[in-house]
Motif scaffolding. Structure first.
Motif, PDB file in Angstrom:
ATOM      1  N   THR A  20      66.020  94.892  26.441  1.00 60.38           N
ATOM      2  CA  THR A  20      66.712  93.826  25.718  1.00 60.38           C
ATOM      3  C   THR A  20      66.279  93.797  24.259  1.00 60.38           C
ATOM      4  OG1 THR A  20      66.890  92.520  27.733  1.00 60.38           O
ATOM      5  CG2 THR A  20      67.093  91.324  25.653  1.00 60.38           C
ATOM      6  N   THR A  30      67.725  87.483  13.686  1.00 65.47           N
ATOM      7  CA  THR A  30      68.263  86.138  13.541  1.00 65.47           C
ATOM      8  C   THR A  30      67.685  85.488  12.290  1.00 65.47           C
ATOM      9  OG1 THR A  30      68.394  85.989  15.943  1.00 65.47           O
ATOM     10  CG2 THR A  30      68.532  83.916  14.721  1.00 65.47           C
ATOM     11  N   GLU A  80      64.367  86.265  25.815  1.00 66.02           N
ATOM     12  CA  GLU A  80      65.432  85.412  25.260  1.00 66.02           C
ATOM     13  C   GLU A  80      65.204  85.192  23.774  1.00 66.02           C
ATOM     14  OE1 GLU A  80      65.597  81.906  27.632  1.00 66.02           O
ATOM     15  OE2 GLU A  80      66.622  82.922  29.270  1.00 66.02           O
ATOM     16  N   SER A  81      63.937  85.112  23.391  1.00 62.33           N
ATOM     17  CA  SER A  81      63.550  85.053  21.986  1.00 62.33           C
ATOM     18  C   SER A  81      62.339  85.959  21.827  1.00 62.33           C
ATOM     19  CB  SER A  81      63.147  83.645  21.568  1.00 62.33           C
ATOM     20  OG  SER A  81      64.219  82.750  21.653  1.00 62.33           O
ATOM     21  N   TYR A  97      64.215  87.264  16.627  1.00 57.63           N
ATOM     22  CA  TYR A  97      65.473  87.556  17.312  1.00 57.63           C
ATOM     23  C   TYR A  97      65.676  86.547  18.439  1.00 57.63           C
ATOM     24  CZ  TYR A  97      65.004  92.199  15.194  1.00 57.63           C
ATOM     25  OH  TYR A  97      64.866  93.246  14.309  1.00 57.63           O
ATOM     26  N   ALA A  98      66.902  86.102  18.631  1.00 58.54           N
ATOM     27  CA  ALA A  98      67.240  85.198  19.739  1.00 58.54           C
ATOM     28  C   ALA A  98      68.559  85.650  20.349  1.00 58.54           C
ATOM     29  CB  ALA A  98      67.359  83.759  19.243  1.00 58.54           C
ATOM     30  N   GLN A  99      68.632  85.648  21.672  1.00 53.51           N
ATOM     31  CA  GLN A  99      69.857  86.048  22.362  1.00 53.51           C
ATOM     32  C   GLN A  99      70.968  85.026  22.169  1.00 53.51           C
ATOM     33  OE1 GLN A  99      69.334  87.066  26.490  1.00 53.51           O
ATOM     34  NE2 GLN A  99      67.591  88.397  26.067  1.00 53.51           N
ATOM     35  N   ARG A 100      70.587  83.748  22.058  1.00 50.90           N
ATOM     36  CA  ARG A 100      71.564  82.677  21.881  1.00 50.90           C
ATOM     37  C   ARG A 100      71.133  81.807  20.709  1.00 50.90           C
ATOM     38  NH1 ARG A 100      70.953  83.288  27.261  1.00 50.90           N
ATOM     39  NH2 ARG A 100      69.321  81.740  27.528  1.00 50.90           N
ATOM     40  N   SER A 101      72.055  81.070  20.177  1.00 45.92           N
ATOM     41  CA  SER A 101      71.748  80.108  19.117  1.00 45.92           C
ATOM     42  C   SER A 101      71.793  78.713  19.723  1.00 45.92           C
ATOM     43  CB  SER A 101      72.756  80.243  17.967  1.00 45.92           C
ATOM     44  OG  SER A 101      72.423  79.348  16.936  1.00 45.92           O
ATOM     45  N   ASP A 102      70.818  78.436  20.592  1.00 48.72           N
ATOM     46  CA  ASP A 102      70.767  77.142  21.260  1.00 48.72           C
ATOM     47  C   ASP A 102      69.504  76.386  20.841  1.00 48.72           C
ATOM     48  OD1 ASP A 102      68.853  78.635  22.584  1.00 48.72           O
ATOM     49  OD2 ASP A 102      69.810  78.532  24.544  1.00 48.72           O
ATOM     50  N   THR A 103      69.312  75.216  21.385  1.00 46.96           N
ATOM     51  CA  THR A 103      68.183  74.368  20.998  1.00 46.96           C
ATOM     52  C   THR A 103      66.829  75.045  21.231  1.00 46.96           C
ATOM     53  OG1 THR A 103      69.483  72.368  21.354  1.00 46.96           O
ATOM     54  CG2 THR A 103      67.092  72.119  21.339  1.00 46.96           C
ATOM     55  N   ALA A 105      66.077  78.194  21.220  1.00 49.01           N
ATOM     56  CA  ALA A 105      65.925  79.269  20.227  1.00 49.01           C
ATOM     57  C   ALA A 105      65.609  78.702  18.852  1.00 49.01           C
ATOM     58  CB  ALA A 105      67.199  80.121  20.177  1.00 49.01           C
TER      59      ALA A 105
END
Length: 116
Positions: A20, A30, A80-81, A97-103, A105
């Motif tokens: 990953t 990111t 995930e991060s 790096y973060a897989q998603r741009s959520d809280t 992360a």
């Protein structure tokens, strides 16, 4: 025998996380951060800040490993991060790096920034 199963599971997780991370590194980070502190100190601070249960709850995880290319990688479960921490001209560079741009992360990014 009992020790073999946990070790095998840990090695599988590292292999998945590594794949990953390699994929993510193929693109832009990111966020990029810089510090005048030593890379070891920045990496350890990020690891400890990501393990803060009061902030991340059940998702509090932070693992640290040296990179073959130099520096360190701090990562969460399933990557995930993650943050690559490199020595750079009198200081340190952090590629986050973060897989998603959520809280979570965004919280991990903010926690990493406090280590600079």
């Amino acid at each position: 025998m009992r020790a073999i199963l946990p070790m095998a599971a840990a090695l599988m997780l590292i292999g998945c996380a590594s794949s990953t991370m390699d994929t993510a590194r193929g693109g832009a980070p990111t966020a990029q951060l810089a510090s005048h502190k030593a890379p070891e100190l920045v990496a350890q601070c990020i690891q400890f800040s990501w393990q803060e249960e009061a902030v991340f709850g059940d998702d509090a995880s932070g693992y640290l490993q040296p990179r073959k290319q130099g520096g360190f990688t701090v990562y969460t479960r399933e990557a995930e991060s993650f943050a690559d921490v490199y020595p750079e001209a009198g200081g340190t560079r952090v590629d986050y790096y973060a897989q998603r741009s959520d809280t979570p992360a965004l919280r991990r990014r903010a926690a990493a920034a406090t280590c600079l």
